[in-house]
Structures are given as C-alpha cells and as structure tokens.
Design an enzyme around this catalytic site. Sequence first.
Site, PDB file in Angstrom:
ATOM      1  N   HIS A 124      50.829  40.921  30.325  1.00 30.81           N
ATOM      2  CA  HIS A 124      50.510  42.282  30.773  1.00 30.81           C
ATOM      3  C   HIS A 124      49.083  42.254  31.327  1.00 30.81           C
ATOM      4  CE1 HIS A 124      49.498  46.572  30.230  1.00 30.81           C
ATOM      5  NE2 HIS A 124      50.789  46.800  30.159  1.00 30.81           N
ATOM      6  N   ASP A 201      49.365  39.244  21.573  1.00 32.90           N
ATOM      7  CA  ASP A 201      49.589  40.610  22.044  1.00 32.90           C
ATOM      8  C   ASP A 201      50.954  41.038  21.518  1.00 32.90           C
ATOM      9  OD1 ASP A 201      50.425  42.826  23.383  1.00 32.90           O
ATOM     10  OD2 ASP A 201      49.959  42.088  25.395  1.00 32.90           O
ATOM     11  N   GLN A 204      54.710  44.769  22.211  1.00 34.41           N
ATOM     12  CA  GLN A 204      56.164  44.940  22.215  1.00 34.41           C
ATOM     13  C   GLN A 204      56.794  44.449  20.923  1.00 34.41           C
ATOM     14  OE1 GLN A 204      57.878  46.660  24.370  1.00 34.41           O
ATOM     15  NE2 GLN A 204      56.105  46.995  25.677  1.00 34.41           N
ATOM     16  N   LYS A 227      53.837  52.684  20.611  1.00 37.20           N
ATOM     17  CA  LYS A 227      55.085  51.967  20.871  1.00 37.20           C
ATOM     18  C   LYS A 227      55.874  51.743  19.589  1.00 37.20           C
ATOM     19  CE  LYS A 227      53.054  49.510  24.758  1.00 37.20           C
ATOM     20  NZ  LYS A 227      53.670  49.816  26.060  1.00 37.20           N
ATOM     21  N   CYS A 365      53.080  46.526  34.905  1.00 37.28           N
ATOM     22  CA  CYS A 365      51.741  45.977  34.624  1.00 37.28           C
ATOM     23  C   CYS A 365      51.780  44.467  34.450  1.00 37.28           C
ATOM     24  CB  CYS A 365      51.108  46.618  33.384  1.00 37.28           C
ATOM     25  SG  CYS A 365      50.778  48.350  33.583  1.00 37.28           S
TER      26      CYS A 365
END
Length: 407
Positions: A124, A201, A204, A227, A365
């Site tokens: 991202h 990261d 998600q 999220k 993104c």
Amino acid sequence: ESKFNVEAIRKVFPVLNQEINGYPLIYFDNAATSQKPQQVTDVLLRYYHTDNANIHRGIHTLAERATSAFEETREAVKDFIHAAEVEEIIFTKGTTEGINLVAQTFGKANLIEGDEVIISTMEHHSNIVPWQMICNEKGAKLKILPITNEGELIWETAEQLITSKTKIVALVFASNSLGSINPVQKIIELAHNAGAKVLLDAAQAAAHLEIDVQKLDCDFLVFSGHKIYGPTGVGVLYGKRALLEAMPPYQGGGEMIQEVTFEKTTYNELPYKFEAGTPNIADVIALQAAIHFINKIGKEVIAKHEHRLMVRATEGLKRIPEIKLIGTTKNKIGIVSFLIEGMHHLDVGIVLDAKGIAIRTGHHCTQPLMNFLKIEGTCRASFAVYNTEQEVDFFLESVARIVARRK
Ligand code: PMP
C-alpha cells in the site's frame, strides 16, 4: 457450519438496514473500511454523554473513568495481538501514522548511507512513501521484493535480497488489492538471520487472521481500528520494548515528557513517549468494544465465514468467461479482485452501485502493484462477518447481467 447467526449479527449493524437505489445495501467494501456494530457506537455516545474528560492528568472522577477505560483498551489490544506488555502498545491515528512513526524514529536513528530498506511490490502507498522519504533523507536504498503475476512473493529472490545491508523489511501481512497472505513468519526468520528488523502492515490481516506478535517475533506491527469494526482515527503500533526504548520520540508536546525546562526536556516512559498531545480518547475507548465484538464471535469463525463467501464469489466469477480474476485464488483473505473484459473498472462499480452493491474500484492505493500487473485498477469485493451468501449470489447475478448487456 458457522457457530454464529449472520442475521443476528446484521441486526447490530444499523447501517446495513437501508436501500440504495431501491435495492438492499450490499456492502462489499470492507477492505476500505468496515461498518460499525451498535456496541461500538454506543460506547462513543456513552463516553461523550457520561465520562468525557482528558486523561492521565486529572484526579477528578470523570478523568479517572476516562483514563481507566483508555488504558483498559490498551490491555485489550495487547491480548488481541498477544503482545508481552502493555507498554509495547502505542495508540496512533491508524496504519499510516504507525508506519510514518517507525520510519521517522527508528529509521532516523538507525539508517545510514548505503543501508537498505526492503518492501514488496504489493505494498500500500502508506508502506512505500514513508520509507522513500526517510531513504532519500539518509541516502539509504529502497529495494523491492518481487512477486509473481498471481501476487505471491518470490521466495528465492527474497533470500538474495535480504542481506547484511538490510536494516528493515516492511511487509504487508495480507494484500488489500489481491488478498494474498504473505509468508511473514518465514520472512521474519530470514530478516532476523540477516540482522534486519521487520515491520508488518497488518491493516488487512488484523480483522481476519489470528495475530500473535510473540510467536511471529515481528519487531513492529501496525493496524487501523476502522478496518476491524472500530472507529476511524485510531490505530495501533506494536513494537518490541527494547526497540521502542531506544527510539527517539516522534512528536513533541504534552504527555510525552517527564520534565520540561527551556534548556532541556526528558521524555516520558513507554508507551506515553510516543503519544504526544491529547489522544483520540473516545475512539480508543470504542476500539475496545470492537475488539470484544470480534473476540465474542471468534476470529477463526469470522475468517471461515469470509473464506466461504470468497470461495463462492471466486467460483461464480470463474464461470463467466469474460471475467479476469486478478491475483491468487489460494492462500488469501476474503478479497476478490477482478476485471470485466472490455469494460472499465469504474463503470462496473457504477453499475453495481445502481443495484445497491458497494465495491471498490481503482488502484487501491497500490499503484506500483497495478503497474507491475499492467492494469490501471481492479474491481474489488471484500467481505466481512455480516455479509451473506445471498448477497454474494445477487452480486454474481448482477455481474453476469453487466457482462451479458455489454455484448
Ligand atoms: N496498508 C494496507 C494494506 C491497507 O489496506 C490500508 C488501508 N487501505 C493501509 C495500509 C492504510 O491504512 P489507514 O488509511 O487506515 O492508515
């Protein structure tokens, strides 16, 4: 079979109970942000109606209530990702701020000319740009772990790329564009053997995969509250204590100090050293309700449900010859990226919205990933705990109709 009743779950998400363009809303844009259960919005309202106060400094009752609810969330986050200590949990604005924080503190203190920072093709923008910025400043090099056309990391190249020059590997746990789950455990071992640190990261991954930072042995991990059924404006940075202790502060201001004179300031201890200013108190407190919501159902149960929806959508799309699936169909979270032959992805999104179906269209993104795949963008459907098989079926029918009408 799921241990939960999806209809009961849908009832606590008021936003789902509406029509869009005369059709029941089908919300398949969960990778962008999930909807919020009533438990979360109730906490926000209750906080402002009964407990609102600034935290940590006051000795009055409201300040104590707000402070303890805020710090209880830190405990809940610690358990959520199986961290060893609450001091390792830093509240941020979101994933983006967490990565910028690490780049600007760990990166600033540790990178020197000739060092290498490694990311992957599928990152991202928020796990690219902060590293570019600090690498430019320090004369360090940004190196890219390549992927296959299916969106899977190429392991052999990882072994060559991660060397003693590598200071940090910053890798997406699960791709927001393709859904691919990366072999993070193996990469962490590889990086540690080379003497490099690893940032994951988990924007998600956090809502869908069990995360145990101690088992993973990652050095940093970041995610966003919005999220995982929580509010916007709050996120988490996990860092190993020794690393956080050694890092310079990020922003200066109140709360992050021990003592200030005009000549000199000493910094507060962890985690406050990295939490300058009045934090996003209400949203942090509400994040706790989001974590409880997930825990109560169970992440594994949620993941199984989403997997079932993803497989159903994938199989259905595969039956339409004009559909091109983008990315892997194997080891992935509940994300399906696709294109319709001869049709712009934006137009697909518009036609689906006319049927009440919210998907995401565009580059998500991840422009370098799109460039690598030689496409401009994709149509992305991403699933959450409250989505149903009927919704997937209506989505598939609608896509089939678009394809048929396009001819
Ligand atoms: N990384 C990934 C993989 C993401 O999916 C997102 C959100 N789309 C981000 C980072 C950035 O998260 P935020 O905008 O909440 O900071």
